[in-house]
Design a protein around this motif. Structure first.
Motif, short mmCIF file in Angstrom:
data_model
loop_
_atom_site.label_atom_id
_atom_site.label_comp_id
_atom_site.label_asym_id
_atom_site.label_seq_id
_atom_site.Cartn_x
_atom_site.Cartn_y
_atom_site.Cartn_z
N SER A 129 0.84 -1.08 0.07
CA SER A 129 0.03 -0.02 0.08
C SER A 129 1.02 1.37 0.27
O SER A 129 0.32 2.42 -0.51
CB SER A 129 -0.91 0.10 1.16
OG SER A 129 -0.19 -0.20 2.38
N GLU A 130 2.04 1.11 0.54
CA GLU A 130 3.13 2.41 0.40
C GLU A 130 3.74 2.60 -0.77
O GLU A 130 3.95 3.88 -0.96
CB GLU A 130 4.07 2.12 1.54
CG GLU A 130 3.69 1.81 2.88
CD GLU A 130 4.82 1.51 4.08
OE1 GLU A 130 4.60 1.75 5.08
OE2 GLU A 130 5.87 1.18 3.23
N ILE A 131 3.71 1.74 -1.35
CA ILE A 131 4.51 1.69 -2.90
C ILE A 131 3.77 1.56 -4.25
O ILE A 131 4.14 1.66 -5.14
CB ILE A 131 5.63 0.91 -2.83
CG1 ILE A 131 5.31 -0.54 -2.74
CG2 ILE A 131 6.64 1.36 -1.70
CD1 ILE A 131 6.42 -1.47 -3.03
N ARG A 132 2.46 1.48 -3.96
CA ARG A 132 1.44 1.50 -5.06
C ARG A 132 1.05 2.85 -5.89
O ARG A 132 0.55 2.76 -6.83
CB ARG A 132 0.14 0.66 -4.75
CG ARG A 132 0.30 -0.84 -4.53
CD ARG A 132 -0.99 -1.20 -4.44
NE ARG A 132 -0.90 -2.68 -4.02
CZ ARG A 132 -1.36 -3.63 -4.79
NH1 ARG A 132 -2.23 -3.46 -5.77
NH2 ARG A 132 -1.02 -4.95 -4.56
N THR A 133 1.21 3.88 -5.06
CA THR A 133 0.83 5.40 -5.53
C THR A 133 2.09 5.79 -6.16
O THR A 133 3.32 5.62 -5.88
CB THR A 133 0.27 6.12 -4.42
OG1 THR A 133 1.48 6.35 -3.61
CG2 THR A 133 -0.95 5.81 -3.63
N PRO A 134 2.02 7.08 -7.07
CA PRO A 134 3.07 7.74 -7.59
C PRO A 134 3.85 8.37 -6.65
O PRO A 134 5.24 8.29 -6.37
CB PRO A 134 2.62 8.63 -8.43
CG PRO A 134 1.15 7.83 -9.15
CD PRO A 134 0.75 7.19 -7.72
N GLU A 135 2.99 8.72 -5.49
CA GLU A 135 3.83 9.51 -4.26
C GLU A 135 4.73 8.46 -3.42
O GLU A 135 5.85 8.78 -3.42
CB GLU A 135 2.80 10.19 -3.57
CG GLU A 135 1.99 11.41 -4.05
CD GLU A 135 0.76 10.86 -4.78
OE1 GLU A 135 0.40 9.64 -4.83
OE2 GLU A 135 0.20 11.55 -5.68
N GLY A 136 4.26 7.16 -3.09
CA GLY A 136 4.91 6.29 -2.70
C GLY A 136 6.26 5.90 -3.61
O GLY A 136 7.37 5.60 -2.82
N ILE A 137 6.00 5.80 -4.65
CA ILE A 137 7.11 5.46 -5.65
C ILE A 137 8.47 6.70 -5.56
O ILE A 137 9.39 6.13 -5.10
CB ILE A 137 6.93 5.17 -6.99
CG1 ILE A 137 6.08 3.73 -6.89
CG2 ILE A 137 7.72 5.00 -7.73
CD1 ILE A 137 5.32 3.37 -8.22
N GLU A 138 7.78 7.68 -5.45
CA GLU A 138 8.70 8.93 -5.50
C GLU A 138 9.39 8.97 -4.39
O GLU A 138 10.88 9.19 -3.88
CB GLU A 138 8.32 10.14 -5.84
CG GLU A 138 7.75 10.42 -7.22
CD GLU A 138 9.06 10.15 -7.97
OE1 GLU A 138 10.08 10.84 -7.74
OE2 GLU A 138 8.96 9.53 -9.25
N PHE A 139 8.67 8.66 -3.04
CA PHE A 139 9.33 8.62 -1.68
C PHE A 139 10.23 7.36 -1.70
O PHE A 139 11.49 7.74 -0.84
CB PHE A 139 8.20 8.63 -0.57
CG PHE A 139 8.73 8.45 0.58
CD1 PHE A 139 9.23 9.87 1.36
CD2 PHE A 139 8.69 7.36 1.43
CE1 PHE A 139 9.76 9.91 2.41
CE2 PHE A 139 9.28 7.65 2.91
CZ PHE A 139 9.72 8.59 3.30
#
Length: 170
Positions: A129-139
């Protein structure tokens, strides 16, 4: 007859006055149209020209940024279990680091096992759930860059690229 002449003269003056009014109205309309056209040119078209100049400036900056591309350093592919408690999920990610120069690349090559361990350890702590969003990937990219820069004595990671990113349910 004198009265008829005076009436004709009055009618001619009225006709002449109407023509004058018509000419004045036409001149005023032309002035207003010219003023409106000038206002449109200076207010609307100049803004469009300025926005086109800004777009051109952005393109130039992007071109300059691509000219300053660093050295690409391929770390390979990582396959890890994610930290999801409810179901087993796997992450397969291929990572390429953009480094400042050849010296940083040589140092990264020397410390490759440390770098791979730091990234693997980081990936194991992530939930899907932390890395599924574009924001999570950038983070995640930022975290990888920070960890690798902490390992390299000179720092030097400019950017992190994912050339493959797959989350799979087991």
């Amino acid at each position: 007859m004198a009265e008829e002449e005076k009436e004709k003269q009055g009618q001619e003056e009225k006709k002449g006055g109407g023509k004058k009014k018509l000419i004045i109205l036409l001149v005023l309309l032309l002035l207003l149209a010219g003023g409106g056209g000038a206002a449109y040119k200076f207010l609307v078209l100049d803004k469009k020209a300025q926005s086109k100049e800004k777009q051109a400036q952005k393109i130039i900056e992007e071109i300059k940024a691509t000219e300053n591309v660093g050295v690409m350093f391929d770390l390979g592919t990582f396959v890890v279990n994610l930290a999801d408690p409810d179901i087993e999920r796997y992450l397969k990610v291929s990572i390429v680091l953009e480094l400042k120069d050849q010296k940083v690349q040589q140092e990264a090559q020397k410390r490759l096992p440390e770098i791979k361990d730091a990234i693997t350890t980081l990936l194991l702590t992530k939930k899907s759930s932390e890395i599924r969003t574009p924001e999570g990937i950038e983070f995640l990219k930022e975290e990888i860059a920070k960890r690798v820069n902490a390992i390299l004595p000179l720092g030097g990671v400019k950017n992190v690229y994912f050339t493959e990113f797959i989350i799979q349910t087991g």
